[in-house]
Scaffold this active site. Structure first.
Site, PDB file in Angstrom:
ATOM      1  CB  VAL A  21      -0.885  -0.261   1.002  1.00  0.00           C
ATOM      2  CG1 VAL A  21      -1.898  -1.141   0.955  1.00  0.00           C
ATOM      3  CG2 VAL A  21      -0.049  -0.144   2.666  1.00  0.00           C
ATOM      4  CB  CYS A  22       0.018   4.979   0.102  1.00  0.00           C
ATOM      5  SG  CYS A  22      -0.838   5.071  -1.507  1.00  0.00           S
ATOM      6  N   PRO A  23       2.929   4.293   1.385  1.00  0.00           N
ATOM      7  CG  PRO A  23       4.700   5.571   2.257  1.00  0.00           C
ATOM      8  CD  PRO A  23       3.864   4.490   2.700  1.00  0.00           C
TER       9      PRO A  23
END
Lengths: 83, 483
Positions: A21-23
């Site tokens: 997932v981000c980042p």
């Protein structure tokens, strides 16, 4: 789960950050491009839609070319040429 | 085939939300209040997902990738929302209330900022990402924002951080009759009664300077909107352009023009930055407008039902025999958590508290649940329905754009989700809100403490990004050993 950054040929690479997932996808993508030479191409495979927007803008700002972008089975494939 | 299946799912989810709304309405017309929260949540979810609107990425992507997309989106949303807030305040239709001002807001923002980077999304971002099928965000939201927050407000673990002056101040208030002695049990209770309640709140339009200089409704537009929101947001846009975009843009521009560039090119650069990601910027505008509309609708419903909080409606329904309220569902003030606008974390803390009670933990013996927010059953918790609406709204949008993918966290993501979620939960309580309640809503409402929280968030995000940079560099080096 582990990210994969592989050399697939002369001047071509593959970065697989599926599951991240981000980042993470954008950080790994940025770092991969930093390690490559101008004109080299990396195929980035990810499944986090939010990161695509950031990666696209990052490429635009820095001068990398997003040559291709497609979505298949919830996975996004981006082909980026280092500018 | 995949597209068709996703469209069917989007229809099923929307149909389910409609069905829930109809059931609520048919049970009791007062539940329209809950229905309004559901659909505003649903709209937020759709907009957040479409615009990839995550406050975490506003600062994180700037530091991690030099991309200002989200920072621009947030600032644009803030400007539009502040104008609508001012309009509502000037017509006495605002539900906004400023928060106690103090250094605690900065510290809380700092903790929250680190948490949102580790978790991969802010409080609202985590919810919309759950809607995309991202279970790392679920781990962060469930264990951090729900359980983490509930534990935080009910334990004595942090007594060692509390100075004697807060203990004395809280004790004096208890001796005076409020808060009730049986609700003063945790470190957070002493913090609230002994420190936060002694702090004054600021809303620029209500300060002596502005209310004397600008009598009438102008003060809301000048003080709250222009001075507290639009001017600082514009300055930030220019600063972001200067440090992150200017060099690249001017280089390109000079190449195109084949020569010198001037001030006009810098204006073009700022505009280029704002319009670089249209979907984010457009969603910023729409989110700002919808958030204002949300306030208008909730205030309208309050006026229609003759209440100022949903707890009064629940009490009325209880007296009429329509429902049977359990002790402590409504707080000692007769209220439940009902912000009247976009808010994220408190209702999730309530869900966490409700779950922990099922395991025998008394969650009503503290100020947060017992005195301020109540602990209603989840199905009659209006703000919690807003969070559920966000998840399902985002799910519909993700399905429609074929972006839904169920992803269980693996390996390190469990750790980042858990630690980040807990930091977000713990970082949102001392400031009485998160990136939405303590930052976005407060700034637009004319409360400068929102900027304090934002400054803390940015500082925390910077540290989070530094950590991830170090972490990913190690992993890249390992991967590159092979070639």
């Amino acid at each position: 789960m582990a990210m994969k950054f592989e050399k697939t040929g002369e001047g071509t690479y593959m970065l697989d950050v599926c599951g991240y997932v981000c980042p993470h996808p954008q950080i790994y993508c940025k770092k991969s491009l930093e390690k490559m030479n101008e004109g080299d191409v990396v195929e980035v495979i990810l499944d986090n839609p939010s990161s695509v927007e950031t990666i696209s803008q990052m490429c635009d700002q820095v001068g990398h070319d997003v040559m291709d972008k497609k979505t298949e089975g919830g996975k996004i494939y981006m082909k980026i040429k280092k500018g | 085939m995949e597209e068709k299946r996703n469209q069917i799912w989007a229809l099923i989810i929307t149909g389910l939300m409609i069905l829930i709304s109809v059931v609520y309405y048919s049970v009791n017309v007062f539940y329209m209040y809950v229905v309004a929260y559901i659909w505003f949540g649903f709209a937020y979810g759709m907009m957040l997902q479409y615009g990839r609107f995550c406050f975490a990425s506003a600062s994180r992507d700037l530091f991690a990738a030099g991309v200002p997309r989200m920072a621009v989106g947030v600032l644009v949303a803030l400007m539009f929302f502040s104008l609508i807030q001012a309009t509502l305040a000037s017509t006495n239709m605002s539900t906004f209330h400023p928060a106690p001002f103090g250094i605690h807001t900065l510290i809380a923002g700092w903790i929250f900022g680190m948490g949102m980077v580790l978790a991969g999304g802010c409080a609202s971002g985590s919810l919309y990402k759950i809607g995309e099928g991202n279970m790392t965000s679920f781990v962060a939201a469930f264990f951090g924002l729900c359980i983490g927050q509930a534990v935080f407000v009910d334990v004595k673990w942090f007594n060692f951080l509390i100075p004697q002056s807060w203990v004395d101040s809280a004790a004096a208030k208890v001796a005076g009759g409020f808060p009730p002695a049986d609700k003063m049990t945790s470190s957070f209770d002493t913090y609230l009664a002994g420190y936060v309640w002694d702090k004054s709140s600021i809303q620029l339009s209500h300060t002596k300077t502005f209310s004397e200089a600008l009598p009438g409704i102008t003060k809301y537009f000048v003080a709250d909107s222009l001075v507290n929101s639009i001017i600082p947001a514009t300055i930030l846009l220019v600063v972001i352009y200067y440090f992150f975009m200017r060099k690249g843009f001017i280089k390109k521009r000079a190449k195109q023009k084949g020569g010198q560039t001037g001030l006009g090119d810098h204006f073009a650069g700022v505009w280029n930055m704002i319009t670089a990601s249209k979907r984010t910027t457009i969603m910023g505008v729409i989110i700002g407008i919808v958030a204002g509309l949300h306030i208008l609708v909730m205030k309208g419903l309050q006026l229609k039902f003759g209440v100022s909080n949903f707890g009064q409606i629940l009490t009325r329904m209880d007296k009429a025999g329509d429902i049977t309220l359990k002790a402590g569902e409504v707080s000692t003030k007769g209220t439940v958590f009902d912000p009247g606008y976009w808010y994220i974390t408190s209702q999730e803390g309530q869900l966490g508290g409700w779950i922990l009670e099922k395991f025998g933990w008394n969650m009503r013996d503290n100020i947060f649940f017992g005195v301020n927010n109540g602990l209603p059953e989840p199905w009659r918790n209006p703000a919690l329905w807003m969070s559920i609406g966000i998840i399902f709204g985002a799910m519909v949008m993700a399905r429609l754009s074929n972006e839904f993918k169920f992803k269980m966290p693996k390996g390190e993501l469990w750790v980042w989700g858990l630690v980040g979620g807990i930091l977000m939960g713990w970082g949102s309580r001392p400031s009485l809100g998160c990136n939405i309640g303590a930052f976005f809503i407060r700034i637009a409402g004319g409360d400068p403490s929102g900027w304090l929280y934002g400054t803390g968030m940015i500082a925390g995000a910077f540290i989070g990004v530094k950590f991830f940079n170090w972490w990913s560099e190690r992993k890249m080096a390992k991967e590159m050993e092979a070639f």
